[in-house]
Design a protein around this motif. Structure first.
Motif, PDB file in Angstrom:
ATOM      1  N   ILE A  80       1.083  -1.377  -0.183  1.00  0.00           N
ATOM      2  CA  ILE A  80       0.011   0.083  -0.056  1.00  0.00           C
ATOM      3  C   ILE A  80       0.923   1.206   0.028  1.00  0.00           C
ATOM      4  CG2 ILE A  80      -1.739   1.255   1.452  1.00  0.00           C
ATOM      5  CD1 ILE A  80      -2.548  -1.383   2.520  1.00  0.00           C
ATOM      6  N   TYR A  81       0.730   2.257  -0.956  1.00  0.00           N
ATOM      7  CA  TYR A  81       1.291   3.442  -0.900  1.00  0.00           C
ATOM      8  C   TYR A  81       0.278   4.734  -0.625  1.00  0.00           C
ATOM      9  CZ  TYR A  81       4.462   0.160  -2.954  1.00  0.00           C
ATOM     10  OH  TYR A  81       5.305  -1.047  -3.257  1.00  0.00           O
ATOM     11  N   SER A  82       0.537   5.127   0.355  1.00  0.00           N
ATOM     12  CA  SER A  82      -0.272   6.140   0.893  1.00  0.00           C
ATOM     13  C   SER A  82       0.590   7.474   1.220  1.00  0.00           C
ATOM     14  CB  SER A  82      -1.179   5.821   2.136  1.00  0.00           C
ATOM     15  OG  SER A  82      -0.496   5.527   3.117  1.00  0.00           O
ATOM     16  N   VAL A  83      -0.054   8.641   1.488  1.00  0.00           N
ATOM     17  CA  VAL A  83       0.537   9.928   1.556  1.00  0.00           C
ATOM     18  C   VAL A  83       0.510  10.690   2.970  1.00  0.00           C
ATOM     19  CG1 VAL A  83       1.173  10.484  -0.852  1.00  0.00           C
ATOM     20  CG2 VAL A  83      -0.950  11.256   0.217  1.00  0.00           C
ATOM     21  N   ASP A  84       1.236  11.468   3.216  1.00  0.00           N
ATOM     22  CA  ASP A  84       0.969  12.426   4.251  1.00  0.00           C
ATOM     23  C   ASP A  84       0.770  13.839   3.832  1.00  0.00           C
ATOM     24  OD1 ASP A  84       2.023  10.380   6.257  1.00  0.00           O
ATOM     25  OD2 ASP A  84       3.999  11.204   6.368  1.00  0.00           O
ATOM     26  N   ALA A  85       0.276  14.586   4.835  1.00  0.00           N
ATOM     27  CA  ALA A  85      -0.268  15.885   4.459  1.00  0.00           C
ATOM     28  C   ALA A  85       0.475  16.506   3.210  1.00  0.00           C
ATOM     29  CB  ALA A  85      -0.809  16.602   5.566  1.00  0.00           C
ATOM     30  N   LEU A 202      -3.694  20.636  -1.561  1.00  0.00           N
ATOM     31  CA  LEU A 202      -3.818  21.175  -0.199  1.00  0.00           C
ATOM     32  C   LEU A 202      -3.509  20.251   0.974  1.00  0.00           C
ATOM     33  CD1 LEU A 202      -7.002  23.164  -1.083  1.00  0.00           C
ATOM     34  CD2 LEU A 202      -4.790  23.770  -0.766  1.00  0.00           C
ATOM     35  N   GLU A 203      -2.776  20.834   1.859  1.00  0.00           N
ATOM     36  CA  GLU A 203      -2.812  20.237   3.387  1.00  0.00           C
ATOM     37  C   GLU A 203      -3.868  20.141   4.091  1.00  0.00           C
ATOM     38  OE1 GLU A 203       0.797  20.382   5.513  1.00  0.00           O
ATOM     39  OE2 GLU A 203       2.345  20.961   3.568  1.00  0.00           O
ATOM     40  N   GLY A 263      -9.369   5.235  16.981  1.00  0.00           N
ATOM     41  CA  GLY A 263      -8.284   6.386  16.875  1.00  0.00           C
ATOM     42  C   GLY A 263      -7.868   6.302  15.461  1.00  0.00           C
ATOM     43  N   THR A 264      -8.499   5.725  14.616  1.00  0.00           N
ATOM     44  CA  THR A 264      -8.225   5.756  13.054  1.00  0.00           C
ATOM     45  C   THR A 264      -8.412   6.983  12.455  1.00  0.00           C
ATOM     46  OG1 THR A 264      -8.766   3.482  12.833  1.00  0.00           O
ATOM     47  CG2 THR A 264      -8.431   4.597  10.964  1.00  0.00           C
ATOM     48  N   PHE A 265      -9.523   7.477  12.679  1.00  0.00           N
ATOM     49  CA  PHE A 265      -9.901   8.921  12.310  1.00  0.00           C
ATOM     50  C   PHE A 265      -9.814   9.847  13.471  1.00  0.00           C
ATOM     51  CE2 PHE A 265     -12.530   7.879   8.191  1.00  0.00           C
ATOM     52  CZ  PHE A 265     -11.564   7.109   7.829  1.00  0.00           C
ATOM     53  N   ARG A 266      -9.302  11.094  13.285  1.00  0.00           N
ATOM     54  CA  ARG A 266      -9.240  12.054  14.547  1.00  0.00           C
ATOM     55  C   ARG A 266      -9.747  13.265  14.285  1.00  0.00           C
ATOM     56  NH1 ARG A 266      -5.968  10.514  18.924  1.00  0.00           N
ATOM     57  NH2 ARG A 266      -5.093   8.387  18.676  1.00  0.00           N
ATOM     58  N   PRO A 267     -10.753  13.640  15.063  1.00  0.00           N
ATOM     59  CA  PRO A 267     -11.532  15.162  14.692  1.00  0.00           C
ATOM     60  C   PRO A 267     -10.979  16.117  15.873  1.00  0.00           C
ATOM     61  CG  PRO A 267     -12.644  13.781  16.432  1.00  0.00           C
ATOM     62  CD  PRO A 267     -11.508  12.883  16.093  1.00  0.00           C
ATOM     63  N   THR A 268     -11.077  17.373  15.089  1.00  0.00           N
ATOM     64  CA  THR A 268     -10.591  18.382  15.769  1.00  0.00           C
ATOM     65  C   THR A 268     -12.002  19.664  15.519  1.00  0.00           C
ATOM     66  OG1 THR A 268      -8.292  18.472  15.539  1.00  0.00           O
ATOM     67  CG2 THR A 268      -9.238  20.717  16.041  1.00  0.00           C
ATOM     68  N   LEU A 269     -12.570  19.922  16.662  1.00  0.00           N
ATOM     69  CA  LEU A 269     -13.794  20.556  16.577  1.00  0.00           C
ATOM     70  C   LEU A 269     -13.551  22.036  17.114  1.00  0.00           C
ATOM     71  CD1 LEU A 269     -16.974  20.611  16.172  1.00  0.00           C
ATOM     72  CD2 LEU A 269     -17.300  20.428  18.433  1.00  0.00           C
ATOM     73  N   SER A 270     -13.656  22.950  16.247  1.00  0.00           N
ATOM     74  CA  SER A 270     -13.674  24.598  16.610  1.00  0.00           C
ATOM     75  C   SER A 270     -14.849  25.445  16.819  1.00  0.00           C
ATOM     76  CB  SER A 270     -12.760  25.197  15.552  1.00  0.00           C
ATOM     77  OG  SER A 270     -11.540  24.793  15.429  1.00  0.00           O
ATOM     78  N   VAL A 271     -14.917  26.126  17.813  1.00  0.00           N
ATOM     79  CA  VAL A 271     -16.277  26.687  18.041  1.00  0.00           C
ATOM     80  C   VAL A 271     -16.333  28.159  17.826  1.00  0.00           C
ATOM     81  CG1 VAL A 271     -16.925  25.105  19.773  1.00  0.00           C
ATOM     82  CG2 VAL A 271     -15.506  26.811  20.444  1.00  0.00           C
ATOM     83  N   GLY A 326      -2.076  12.217   7.756  1.00  0.00           N
ATOM     84  CA  GLY A 326      -2.463  12.507   6.392  1.00  0.00           C
ATOM     85  C   GLY A 326      -3.161  14.006   6.500  1.00  0.00           C
ATOM     86  N   ARG A 327      -3.463  14.348   5.113  1.00  0.00           N
ATOM     87  CA  ARG A 327      -4.244  15.768   5.207  1.00  0.00           C
ATOM     88  C   ARG A 327      -5.485  15.765   5.876  1.00  0.00           C
ATOM     89  NH1 ARG A 327      -2.346  14.677   0.889  1.00  0.00           N
ATOM     90  NH2 ARG A 327      -1.458  16.758   0.125  1.00  0.00           N
ATOM     91  N   SER A 328      -5.658  16.980   6.301  1.00  0.00           N
ATOM     92  CA  SER A 328      -6.846  17.280   7.111  1.00  0.00           C
ATOM     93  C   SER A 328      -7.998  17.573   5.938  1.00  0.00           C
ATOM     94  CB  SER A 328      -6.699  18.412   8.027  1.00  0.00           C
ATOM     95  OG  SER A 328      -7.789  18.761   8.717  1.00  0.00           O
ATOM     96  N   TYR A 329      -9.315  17.270   6.525  1.00  0.00           N
ATOM     97  CA  TYR A 329     -10.731  17.796   5.756  1.00  0.00           C
ATOM     98  C   TYR A 329     -11.463  18.610   6.346  1.00  0.00           C
ATOM     99  CZ  TYR A 329      -9.081  14.415   2.058  1.00  0.00           C
ATOM    100  OH  TYR A 329      -8.235  14.113   1.098  1.00  0.00           O
ATOM    101  N   SER A 330     -11.448  19.893   6.399  1.00  0.00           N
ATOM    102  CA  SER A 330     -12.225  20.642   7.048  1.00  0.00           C
ATOM    103  C   SER A 330     -13.866  21.060   6.513  1.00  0.00           C
ATOM    104  CB  SER A 330     -11.410  22.063   7.113  1.00  0.00           C
ATOM    105  OG  SER A 330     -11.896  23.025   7.995  1.00  0.00           O
TER     106      SER A 330
END
Length: 337
Positions: A80-85, A202-203, A263-271, A326-330
């Motif tokens: 498997i070949y995947s990429v960081d951000a 985009l990162e 913990g496979t996907f990790r969320p960040t919630l901004s208010v 990996g890259r972040s999706y916002s």
């Protein structure tokens, strides 16, 4: 008279003795300038869709058919070949043809392949070559006149297009390709709109709910974000607070099994006030308060649920989701008050 004659003879002898030296000094060639280093390897400036014979000792015909930028995970065999951000993949599709009157073996080391970025940094291929038809590892012999379509992968920086590509035979002969404007660009919304070449990934990617995105090895989507004051995972929110409940889906698009855990996907919630709400580290199933743990077969999906305790009078701003490095999706949540 005798002294005068002696003087003349001495002068003539001096002229004869020193004239050749003077002439030699005048005609002596300048010293050759020596520059240390290596010379560029012999090779051709190659074009897409044109066949070239590469190598003299055991030659092969090679045709570069196409090239594409992607951030989606790729496979060669079981690898498997995947990429960081900060990375993207350059996938090369090419055809090999045996011009010899005997069988010719093929493998990952048939050619050395390198991409060269705008800073003249070399990026080596993944030391694997796949069969285009089956995605299995290329390890075969070509019969005389036989052709096969193969591919390989190069991990390169996310920023900017890659201008150069080199194929090198074992006897150090080289094909050089100018890739500028010839590689299939990244799709929206992955591609940075400020780069007209389509070569910058985009990162942090603006995302839409209900759409799957390549997280790293897995694909993921956010299905919904809602508020509730009901119990979640057996607990009600504290007084003056509510839960922001996030439902999502993970999918395995590869041909091998992949794991999905809390913990496979990790969320960040901004208010809305500019702060962040710390994630509690809990990932549970949508309809039951049990921690998600799944082994996903090819094509299989699993749904998950996150929950954040937030003040009742504080709206949301955004949700960012990533897998590993990996890259972040916002996701824009500013409408949720």
């Amino acid at each position: 008279m005798r002294n005068a004659a002696t003087t003349i003879i001495c002068l003539l002898a001096w002229a004869v003795a020193f004239a050749p030296v003077a002439d030699a000094a005048k005609t002596k060639p300048p010293a050759k300038r020596v520059v240390l280093g290596t010379t560029q390897l012999n090779g051709d400036q190659a074009q897409f869709a044109v066949t070239y014979t590469l190598g003299k000792v055991d030659p092969l015909n090679v045709t570069l058919d196409s090239a594409v930028y992607t951030v989606e995970p790729q496979m060669i065999g079981t690898g498997i070949y995947s990429v960081d951000a900060g990375e993207k993949l350059l996938v090369l599709n090419y055809t090999l043809h045996n011009p010899n009157p005997r069988e010719r073996g093929l493998g990952w080391s048939t050619f050395e392949i390198n991409a060269v970025d705008a800073k003249d940094t070399n990026w080596r291929f993944c030391t694997a070559v796949g069969m285009d038809a089956t995605k299995e590892t290329c390890n075969m012999s070509l019969k005389p006149a036989q052709k096969t379509k193969v591919y390989t992968i190069i991990k390169v920086p996310a920023k900017g297009e890659i201008p150069k590509l080199m194929f090198q035979s074992r006897d150090k002969l080289v094909l050089r390709y100018d890739l500028r404007g010839k590689v299939k660009p990244l799709p929206a919304p992955i591609a940075d709109p400020s780069d007209p070449t389509g070569g910058t990934a985009l990162e942090s990617v603006p995302a839409q709910m209900g759409t799957f995105y390549p997280m790293r090895e897995l694909f993921g989507k956010i299905d919904s974000v809602t508020f509730t004051t009901d119990k979640v995972n057996g607990r009600a929110p504290a007084k003056g607070k509510r839960y922001a409940v996030i439902l999502g889906t993970a999918r395995n698009n590869l041909t091998v099994k992949l794991s999905y855990a809390w913990g496979t996907f990790r969320p960040t919630l901004s208010v809305a006030d500019g702060g962040e709400i710390r994630w509690n580290g809990t990932t549970i199933y949508p309809t039951r308060d049990e921690t998600v743990s799944a082994t996903l077969a090819p094509g299989q999906e699993v749904r998950f649920r996150w929950f954040f305790e937030v003040p009742s009078d504080l709206g949301l701003q955004s949700l960012a989701v990533r897998q590993g490095n990996g890259r972040s999706y916002s996701y824009d949540l500013s409408a949720m008050k």
